[in-house]
Design an enzyme around this catalytic site. Structure first.
Site, short mmCIF file in Angstrom:
data_model
loop_
_atom_site.label_atom_id
_atom_site.label_comp_id
_atom_site.label_asym_id
_atom_site.label_seq_id
_atom_site.Cartn_x
_atom_site.Cartn_y
_atom_site.Cartn_z
N LYS A 49 140.97 -0.70 24.03
CA LYS A 49 140.72 -2.04 25.37
C LYS A 49 138.79 -1.89 25.13
O LYS A 49 138.47 -1.08 25.28
CB LYS A 49 141.41 -1.35 26.84
CG LYS A 49 142.90 -0.72 26.05
CD LYS A 49 143.70 -1.87 26.26
CE LYS A 49 145.05 -2.09 26.47
NZ LYS A 49 145.48 -3.56 27.22
N LYS A 93 155.03 -12.02 24.52
CA LYS A 93 155.66 -11.22 24.77
C LYS A 93 156.89 -11.65 26.18
O LYS A 93 156.84 -12.95 26.65
CB LYS A 93 155.17 -10.20 26.28
CG LYS A 93 153.85 -10.17 25.59
CD LYS A 93 153.28 -8.77 26.80
CE LYS A 93 151.81 -8.04 25.99
NZ LYS A 93 150.90 -7.32 27.26
O1 LIG Z 1 152.88 -1.80 24.66
C1 LIG Z 1 152.84 -1.17 24.33
O2 LIG Z 1 152.32 0.09 23.55
C2 LIG Z 1 150.87 -1.48 24.28
C3 LIG Z 1 150.77 -2.87 25.12
C4 LIG Z 1 149.70 -3.32 26.03
O3 LIG Z 1 148.75 -3.04 25.01
C5 LIG Z 1 149.25 -3.97 27.33
C6 LIG Z 1 150.66 -4.15 27.85
C7 LIG Z 1 150.52 -4.42 29.29
C8 LIG Z 1 149.88 -4.69 29.85
C9 LIG Z 1 148.18 -4.34 28.97
O4 LIG Z 1 147.88 -3.47 29.46
C10 LIG Z 1 148.20 -4.77 27.47
C11 LIG Z 1 148.14 -6.21 27.11
O5 LIG Z 1 147.39 -6.96 27.80
O6 LIG Z 1 149.14 -5.89 26.37
MG LIG Z 2 146.95 -7.75 25.87
#
Ligand SMILES: O=C(O)CCC(=O)C1=CC=C[C@@H](O)[C@@H]1C(=O)O
Ligand SMILES: [Mg+2]
Length: 373
Positions: A164, A263
């Site tokens: 991140k 997603k």
């Molecule tokens: O599900 C996972 O293992 C992590 C998913 C992930 O990185 C995210 C989930 C939801 C919001 C965000 O923080 C991020 C994304 O943006 O993809």
């Molecule tokens: Mg993302």
């Protein structure tokens, strides 16, 4: 023909083993709504509505999902004859947006339908992979902690790492990671932390051989991403900007991205996710299956979706035990050498541990035929 006789909603809650931190805040506890749809033969299908408890990622929350499910989506189901789950999203056309609530019900009906057909969900979606490559997310802004997490993920065989980033936590952070892992398949998720005013910083990311930068700009933007992509060589991946098939169509037309994180919760369910996948394959846009720090029901649905041929980039599908002491599915999702075996059982291919589901349920609503219509 599916006749939904009963629906059971359970809001479940568990603490994460480790807090999940982005520049938007820290997630320590996760709630989700587990949706069980039961047909007249008593067969159950399971879905998960994956909005967070607060609207930090999209505008939906557990509470808005509860409202939309209770007052709009479920009542309309009882008098419907459903021939195929592909019909479900159009049933909800009169209800605007609320994609995660819709996805929770739609995916539950996909699971029910696949069980009635005695077929794996992955097969009914058109997936052919018997195992799915997977990646992991390092959700800390502390470089030292991130390097430790990467080391552990490497030992577990995850095939790519997502970190991140945000202004002030990007160049030095990535330098520290690259110093330890110069050749690691690495991507960065910005969760809309930048604007085009940050273009020099974003250009500097080209020095780190990232697989992609995910959602650098505003959650509703397509145009500035298209401008930015002309100035950086790192491929842009869109996540929050893509909430529908039409968003994907627009992003491709505008050249806003080279990759899309699909997603099913964000786009209203599996049918829409599959349509976006097919559109991207047609237009040579790479796709991968994003995660929502979800429980086992949504994780199982992600696994089925990720078997489609276009999902060539390892997704955010970590093992059940990465986040949870004890998930609600049996068996747990396990990662071996960065791969997850696709279940061959009917439906999502995992069963629900009802004892565990009850243990972690904090609120509960059951509908029987006739109530709410
Ligand atoms: O599900 C996972 O293992 C992590 C998913 C992930 O990185 C995210 C989930 C939801 C919001 C965000 O923080 C991020 C994304 O943006 O993809
Ligand atoms: Mg993302």
């Amino acid at each position: 023909m599916l006749h939904i006789e009963r629906v059971r909603l359970s809001i479940i809650e568990m603490p994460l083993k480790k807090p999940f931190t982005t520049h938007l805040g820290t997630l320590g506890n996760r709630q989700s709504i587990i949706i069980e749809v039961i047909d007249r033969d008593g067969v159950s299908g399971f879905g998960e509505a994956v909005a967070f408890s607060s609207p930090w990622y999209t505008e939906e929350t557990t509470k808005t999902e509860w409202h939309i499910l209770n007052d709009y989506l479920i009542p309309g189901l009882f008098n419907q004859e459903i021939n195929h789950p592909n019909e479900v999203s159009s049933l909800f056309d009169s209800i605007r947006r609320n994609e995660m609530a819709k996805s929770g019900i739609e995916t539950a009906i996909w699971d029910l339908y696949a069980k009635k057909q005695a077929e794996p969900l992955s097969k009914l979606l058109g997936g052919s992979r018997k195992e799915v490559p997977t990646g992991a997310v390092v959700a800390t802004q502390n470089a030292e902690a991130a390097i430790k997490q990467i080391e552990k993920f490497q030992e577990e065989g995850y095939q790519r790492i997502k970190v991140k980033i945000s202004p002030g936590n990007d160049i030095d952070f990535l330098k520290a990671v690259r110093k330890e892992y110069p050749n690691l398949p690495l991507m960065a998720d910005a969760n809309s932390a930048y604007t085009l005013d940050d273009i020099e910083q974003l250009k500097a990311l080209d020095d780190f051989q990232l697989m992609m930068i995910e959602q650098p700009l505003s959650v509703t933007d397509m145009v500035d991403h298209a401008t930015l992509q002309k100035h950086i060589s790192t491929p842009i991946c869109l996540d929050e900007s893509i909430t529908s098939f039409h968003d994907a169509y627009s992003a491709i037309k505008l050249g806003s991205c080279q990759i899309i994180n699909i997603k099913m919760g964000r786009v209203g369910g599996l049918e829409n996710a599959k349509r976006i996948h097919d559109l991207c394959v047609e237009h040579h846009i790479k796709v991968w299956c994003g995660g929502m720090i979800e429980f086992g029901v949504s994780r199982a649905h992600n696994l089925a979706l990720a078997t489609l041929e276009g999902f060539t980039i390892p997704g955010d599908i970590v093992s059940s035990q990465h986040y949870w002491e004890k998930d609600i599915i049996e068996p747990f999702v396990e990662v071996n050498n960065g791969m997850i075996s696709v279940p061959t059982g009917a439906g999502i291919g995992f069963s629900i541990n009802r004892k565990r589901l009850k243990e972690v349920t904090i609120s509960y609503e059951e509908y029987v035929k006739g109530k709410g219509v």
